[in-house]
Write a protein that holds these residues in place. Structure first.
Motif, mmCIF file in Angstrom:
data_model
loop_
_atom_site.group_PDB
_atom_site.id
_atom_site.type_symbol
_atom_site.label_atom_id
_atom_site.label_comp_id
_atom_site.label_asym_id
_atom_site.label_seq_id
_atom_site.Cartn_x
_atom_site.Cartn_y
_atom_site.Cartn_z
ATOM 1 N N GLN A 94 37.556 43.448 32.875
ATOM 2 C CA GLN A 94 38.868 43.625 32.267
ATOM 3 C C GLN A 94 39.253 45.084 32.423
ATOM 4 O O GLN A 94 38.448 45.976 32.141
ATOM 5 C CB GLN A 94 38.837 43.238 30.787
ATOM 6 C CG GLN A 94 40.196 43.115 30.134
ATOM 7 C CD GLN A 94 40.080 42.582 28.728
ATOM 8 O OE1 GLN A 94 39.261 43.059 27.945
ATOM 9 N NE2 GLN A 94 40.891 41.587 28.397
ATOM 10 N N SER B 260 37.752 27.569 29.613
ATOM 11 C CA SER B 260 37.434 27.822 28.210
ATOM 12 C C SER B 260 35.944 27.622 27.971
ATOM 13 O O SER B 260 35.262 26.946 28.747
ATOM 14 C CB SER B 260 38.247 26.902 27.305
ATOM 15 O OG SER B 260 37.929 25.542 27.590
ATOM 16 N N SER C 26 43.283 37.963 30.323
ATOM 17 C CA SER C 26 42.017 37.290 30.539
ATOM 18 C C SER C 26 41.126 38.092 31.467
ATOM 19 O O SER C 26 41.562 39.002 32.178
ATOM 20 C CB SER C 26 42.260 35.899 31.146
ATOM 21 O OG SER C 26 42.906 36.017 32.398
ATOM 22 N N HIS D 7 40.112 31.083 33.841
ATOM 23 C CA HIS D 7 40.917 30.187 33.018
ATOM 24 C C HIS D 7 40.055 29.218 32.221
ATOM 25 O O HIS D 7 40.534 28.551 31.310
ATOM 26 C CB HIS D 7 41.897 29.393 33.885
ATOM 27 C CG HIS D 7 42.895 30.271 34.594
ATOM 28 N ND1 HIS D 7 43.802 31.064 33.932
ATOM 29 C CD2 HIS D 7 43.113 30.472 35.930
ATOM 30 C CE1 HIS D 7 44.544 31.729 34.806
ATOM 31 N NE2 HIS D 7 44.149 31.368 36.037
#
Length: 471
Positions: free
Chosen positions: A456, A416, A463, A414
């Motif tokens: 991923q 940034s 995300s 999460h």
């Protein structure tokens, strides 16, 4: 060549005394018939009470009642003799048991390894004293001369033949290894030293005495080689200590156990080997023996470490009945390879080597409680590492960087500002066992500078999923 003669003047008594927790207790070894028991030898505490070797047991009890007695066992003396030969084999490849209660060692070829003779001798004396055996040590150019000189000397070192002849000539004729009849005959002729005998014409000695006399004199002077059978260490260790009273507690078993472990360590050092498995047998008055197996993940021979392991195993069992004897049997004796050590240790007094810590934990917590981590042939990160034997090690199949800390479950990233340093690296595997994965992995760096591994799933958006951290 240079031969060291190690005389063990009270081998039987020392062998018994080293088993007893109280060395100051008066003790006598008994021999003789059932009708007339005789004191074979006594320790200093018993001698201080007036007991003497050759005294009858009845006369000894008339002097003092409070002293311990143990039966003199020639077989037990032979076992101690061989145990010390195994210890001496550590220092010399030529160890002989030709003479009773004596170790003959060729030490000339060992000086380059163990230092000059004074240093070497000090080490031998220190280790013999630690093992609990009194001794005299003499060095001479041949074994026959070394044995004879040890009759009247301790610490004498004769290194050349000229000095040897001078030392031998001063010897009393009854102490040079001749039979009693021959020594008495020389004394009646007025020849009381070896110098007087050697001054006689050789043909005169040949006519008056057996051929063995000249042969023995030649062996003393180094003019005739003395054939010796060299000791060969056995492929196993088996030693038993019989207790002089019934033992019901673990604490009372620690003393004989420590002595057995110490003897095992001396035996292993002589063979230049270690032990990986051994068994301790607790013999009871009734019923079967209690078997206490001790297994190690690698060969070891440090006495303190082996004792701690055996002690930990002993404390985990319940002794069913009083113990009368303790026996240690070790057959798995592989070659010992010392672990790598740093030349300078920062905190040696606080540090515990990993091998010792590992074995101590296994002894205290159980064999299954201590595991290691090893690589497994699987590209999926969660399947590439498995727990197993604490000694097993391996390396990952892939040369690509892998994190040392994997999370139990991947978590979404999460944060940034995450920076991708490398990737993607695709991993597709597991279709054969129902755990099919298709992932693209990235090496990422967080704002705080931590590096992590995230992926991923191929064909899915969203995300990144954090799976592990790099150190």
């Amino acid at each position: 060549m240079l031969w060291a003669c190690v005389v063990l003047p009270q081998l039987a008594l020392d062998g018994v005394m080293r088993r007893r927790p109280d060395p100051d207790e008066p003790l006598a070894l008994l021999t003789g018939t059932a009708q007339r028991r005789v004191l074979q030898t006594v320790n200093p505490a018993a001698r201080a009470l007036g007991l003497r070797p050759g005294q009858s047991l009845t006369a000894a009890h008339a002097l003092v009642r409070q002293f311990a007695t143990v039966e003199y066992d020639p077989a037990e003396v032979e076992r101690w003799h061989r145990l010390l030969a195994a210890w001496a084999y550590r220092f010399s490849a030529q160890v002989s048991l030709k003479y009773p209660r004596v170790l003959m060692m060729e030490v000339g070829s060992s000086l380059s390894l163990f230092g000059p003779w004074p240093v070497f001798e000090a080490r031998l004396r220190k280790e013999l004293s630690a093992l609990g055996f009194s001794h005299r040590i003499v060095v001479a150019p041949n074994p026959a001369a070394a044995r004879v000189l040890a009759n009247v000397h301790d610490g004498l070192a004769v290194t050349c033949r000229e000095t040897l002849r001078e030392a031998l000539q001063r010897m009393p004729i009854d102490r040079v290894g001749l039979s009693r009849e021959v020594a008495t005959a020389f004394a009646r002729m007025g020849l009381h030293t070896l110098h007087s005998v050697l001054a006689l014409p050789r043909n005169t000695l040949a006519r008056r005495f057996p051929a063995q006399v000249l042969q023995h004199l030649d062996a003393l002077l180094g003019e005739r080689a003395l054939a010796l059978d060299c000791y060969q260490p056995p492929d196993y260790f088996d030693l038993r200590i019989e207790l002089n009273f019934d033992v019901e507690s673990h604490q009372a078993l620690l003393f004989p156990l420590k002595r057995l472990i110490s003897d095992l360590a001396a035996f292993l050092a002589g063979r230049d080997s270690g032990v990986q498995r051994f068994a301790i047998h607790l013999e009871h008055m009734e019923g079967k023996d209690t078997l206490l197996p001790v297994g190690l993940l690698s060969a070891e021979r440090d006495a303190a470490m082996l004792f701690e392991l055996a002690r930990g195993r002993l404390e985990q069992i319940q002794v069913p009945s009083p113990v009368r004897a303790v026996r240690l049997l070790a057959r798995d004796l592989p070659r010992f390879v010392p672990t790598h050590r740093e030349l300078f240790e920062e905190h040696p007094q606080q540090a515990l080597p990993w091998e010792q810590l590992r074995e101590r934990l296994r002894a205290r917590l159980g064999d299954e409680a201590v595991n290691g981590v090893r690589a497994h042939a699987d590209h999926r990160p969660e399947c590439a590492w498995q727990t197993g034997n604490a000694l097993t090690s391996g390396s990952p199949l892939s040369l690509s960087p892998r994190p040392g800390w994997l999370l139990r479950e991947p978590v979404p990233v999460h944060e940034s500002g995450v920076r991708i340093l490398a990737g993607p690296e695709r991993i597709e595997s597991g279709w054969w066992d129902g755990g099919d994965v298709r992932r693209d992995y990235y090496l990422i760096e967080t704002r705080s500078g931590q590096r992590a591994w995230a992926y991923q799933t191929v064909g899915e958006g969203g995300s990144l999923l954090l799976q592990g951290w790099f150190a």
